[in-house]
Design an enzyme around this catalytic site. Sequence first.
Site, mmCIF file in Angstrom:
data_model
loop_
_atom_site.group_PDB
_atom_site.id
_atom_site.type_symbol
_atom_site.label_atom_id
_atom_site.label_comp_id
_atom_site.label_asym_id
_atom_site.label_seq_id
_atom_site.Cartn_x
_atom_site.Cartn_y
_atom_site.Cartn_z
ATOM 1 N N ASP A 199 0.827 -1.220 0.000
ATOM 2 C CA ASP A 199 0.000 0.000 0.000
ATOM 3 C C ASP A 199 0.863 1.272 0.000
ATOM 4 O O ASP A 199 1.646 1.486 0.914
ATOM 5 C CB ASP A 199 -0.859 -0.057 1.280
ATOM 6 C CG ASP A 199 -1.693 1.182 1.523
ATOM 7 O OD1 ASP A 199 -1.857 1.995 0.592
ATOM 8 O OD2 ASP A 199 -2.203 1.321 2.656
ATOM 9 N N HIS A 372 -3.253 4.459 6.921
ATOM 10 C CA HIS A 372 -2.213 3.904 6.057
ATOM 11 C C HIS A 372 -0.810 4.081 6.617
ATOM 12 O O HIS A 372 -0.486 5.109 7.214
ATOM 13 C CB HIS A 372 -2.291 4.560 4.677
ATOM 14 C CG HIS A 372 -3.605 4.335 4.003
ATOM 15 N ND1 HIS A 372 -3.816 3.304 3.128
ATOM 16 C CD2 HIS A 372 -4.778 4.997 4.108
ATOM 17 C CE1 HIS A 372 -5.079 3.347 2.701
ATOM 18 N NE2 HIS A 372 -5.682 4.372 3.290
HETATM 19 ZN ZN LIG Z 1 -9.064 1.077 2.940
#
Ligand SMILES: [Zn+2]
Length: 561
Positions: A199, A372
């Site tokens: 990610d 994140h």
């Molecule tokens: Zn997500």
Amino acid sequence: MIRQSKKFLKIIPLGGLGEVGRNMTLFEWEGKILIVDMGLRMPEEDMPGVDYLVPNTEYLKGRAKDILGVVFTHGHYDHIGAIPYLLGRIWRPNLPIFASPLTRGIILKRQEDFPEQPVLKIYQVYDKSRIQLGPFRIEFVRMNHNIPDNLGLFIESPVGNIFHTSDFKFDKTPVNDLPTDFERLRSIASRKILLLMSDSTDAEEEGHSLSEKKILKNLEEIFKASKGRIIVATFSSLINRIQQIISLSEKYHRRVCLEGYSMRGNVEMCRVLGYIKARKGTFISSRQIERFSPSQITILGTGAQGESEAVLMRIALKEHPYIKIRKGDSVVFSSSVIPGNERTVQIMKDEILKQGARVFHYKMMDIHAGGHAKAEELKKMIRIMKPKFFLPIHGQYSMLVAHSQLAQEAGMKDKNIVVAENGDIINLSPRKIYLEKKKVPANYIMIDGLGVGDVGQVVLRDRQMLAKDGMFVIIVVVDKETGKVRTSPDIISRGFVYLRESKRMLMETRKKTIAIVERATGSGRAVNWSYIKDEIRNKIGKFLFQKTQRRPMVLPVVIEV
Ligand SMILES: [Zn+2]
């Protein structure tokens, strides 16, 4: 043996690379395909009327029988939101679909809004579940994010092992969730990772992401300081945040009024599945608010992005039947603003301030910014996994590049890192990773209402033109016998100029139109009406531009009588 080594696994991102959202990736081996995620994305500012953007699935056309199954990582719309628009295109009975219980619940809840859709059978998978889909053996790995039940994928493929992180952050002190299991990640890494797909959303951010516990502390400051009502706007899929608001409300003796269809629906579903916990009596309806003092009320709704239909906008514009902003209210925006929405959010904030409330804007509580991994965590992931090859996923191009630099800082060789774009075909073998020259179609498919893909570039250009300079319709009635224009042409215009104040220009326009028509009809030849229309469009368009420096859409209508 030699043939074997020439074989490549194809990885084809249809969305999510070079953008935030629209995540969808194909893994193809000998013509058989595994699909991971089917997400949507919000449209750009210059796409009037477009609701969502979804991936282009042309590559899968006619190949339903080749699709081994669809696996979903988590319940955010940028990973599951395209299902109602795309699944029908790749559908076959008994298509295996896999998701964690919460992800499954969110998908099925949303499907209720699309009654014409096939009934989905979704198999539930959990941390450590294993499934076999054709040549792919997938093991699910619990990953922290800002929604529970997020699963990374450990995929054993014929060329080697792949680890797909899903969206993730490392969190040692999450709320209502287990902390990151580093032991588990190390044990997966010990099985040798050929390719890491990780990610990139926060790859440009230094340091570490905030723990959910820290976010909870920040939120608690607002609860401590507020004497009046607290109104929080967030995404209905931001389950962790919703839980935090509910828990804090209970701690500070506030009742919670859930506002908005998607908010109520998601919370109800999460409570049934056990992902949101609330005491009996915590929730009240908006009609009951007046029974309590302002310090006993939290209102939780959607609309931090200024969405026109969402709860916060209706409250700000005084259109909500029961809830009005009052002096002393605290309004919390729990997300950074998606580019393109800045102005609307600003206007909404100003409206709220004018009505006497305090406004808190918490960017770190965002669906993207709060969930994140940042630079240091991303490097840590690479160091744990020690992959041979690296493919940054989920993010704008600059984020993918930043992530590839982090990979080098973490010790990877440049030549083992691939920064790819949507539609690229990434070939992977035990020794090699490279992009094919040819690409598969990966342009945006635009969703407008019920239309999937019927709004293309032409329709969009027309809308942009109409939005910029308006339209200008000229209606000419022509006598079939004589070729003469019968009466003075009618002119209708919207969004171009105020007609009453432009009489002179309109008169000239009429004159010019008559001249164009009669020049073409007067020659005695067969009359070419489409030529006449083109002439009107071009010449009147030019004339109006000279007069106004604007380019309205000119629509000639020629009627023969
Ligand atoms: Zn997500």
